[in-house]
Design a protein around this motif. Structure first.
Motif, short mmCIF file in Angstrom:
data_model
loop_
_atom_site.label_atom_id
_atom_site.label_comp_id
_atom_site.label_asym_id
_atom_site.label_seq_id
_atom_site.Cartn_x
_atom_site.Cartn_y
_atom_site.Cartn_z
N ILE A 21 17.99 11.33 -11.41
CA ILE A 21 19.23 11.53 -10.64
C ILE A 21 20.46 11.03 -11.40
N PRO A 22 20.46 9.80 -11.94
CA PRO A 22 21.67 9.37 -12.68
C PRO A 22 21.95 10.23 -13.92
N LEU A 23 20.90 10.59 -14.66
CA LEU A 23 21.13 11.41 -15.85
C LEU A 23 21.63 12.80 -15.49
N THR A 24 21.18 13.34 -14.37
CA THR A 24 21.66 14.65 -13.94
C THR A 24 23.13 14.58 -13.53
N ILE A 25 23.51 13.53 -12.81
CA ILE A 25 24.92 13.38 -12.41
C ILE A 25 25.81 13.19 -13.62
N ILE A 26 25.39 12.32 -14.56
CA ILE A 26 26.17 12.14 -15.79
C ILE A 26 26.22 13.45 -16.58
#
Length: 144
Positions: A21-26
Motif C-alpha cells: 500500500i505505501p509503495l503504491t501510493i508513493i
C-alpha cells in the motif's frame, strides 16, 4: 487450547500493509508528477505477493474445514519440531512438525507445516490432531 498459526495470513497482512500500500501510493505520486512508473510497479508486485499469501491462507482454511467435516480424526504424538531457518517472523520461528499416529497396530507418520512457534516452546505443551481424508491429510497443532 489455542491453535498454532501458520505464517500465510500474518505474512499477507505485513506485506500488504507495510509494503504494498505505501509503495503504491508513493508510486502514484511519482507517476503523476515525474512520469516514473518504477515505484508503482514495485507496489503492485508487493500487493500481488500479499494477495497470493492471503489466497494460500484461505485455501488451507477451507481444506481443513472440508477435512473436519468428511475426514477421520486421530490423536497424534509429536516426535520432533524442525525449525526452518529461512522463514522467521520476529517473535516466532517457522517450523515443521513431525507426528505419528496409529491405526490397527500400523504406525503412520505425518510431516506438516510450517507453523509459527515461539523459540522457548516445549514439545510437552503442544498437542496435535491429524485429519485424514481420501487423498490428503492435515495436522492441527494446539498449545495447552
Amino acid at each position: 487450547m489455542k491453535t498454532v498459526e501458520r505464517p500465510w495470513f500474518k505474512a499477507s497482512k505485513f506485506l500488504g500493509i507495510w509494503g504494498g500500500i505505501p509503495l503504491t501510493i508513493i508510486g502514484l505520486f511519482t507517476y503523476i508528477y515525474w512520469k516514473n512508473i518504477a515505484c508503482l510497479i514495485n507496489g503492485f508486485v508487493w500487493l500481488f505477493i500479499s494477495m497470493a499469501f492471503l489466497c494460500k491462507a484461505v485455501l488451507e482454511y477451507y481444506k481443513l474445514k472440508k477435512l473436519k467435516d468428511s475426514g477421520v480424526k486421530y490423536k497424534c504424538t509429536i516426535n520432533r519440531v524442525i525449525p526452518l531457518s529461512y522463514v522467521r517472523f520476529v517473535p516466532y520461528i517457522a517450523s515443521k512438525v513431525e507426528c505419528t499416529y496409529e491405526i490397527d497396530g500400523i504406525t503412520y507418520e505425518i510431516l506438516d507445516g510450517p507453523y509459527l512457534l515461539l523459540p522457548f516452546e516445549k514439545l510437552e505443551k503442544l498437542s496435535a490432531i491429524a485429519y485424514i481424508g481420501k487423498n490428503k491429510s492435515m495436522l492441527v497443532l494446539s498449545r495447552m
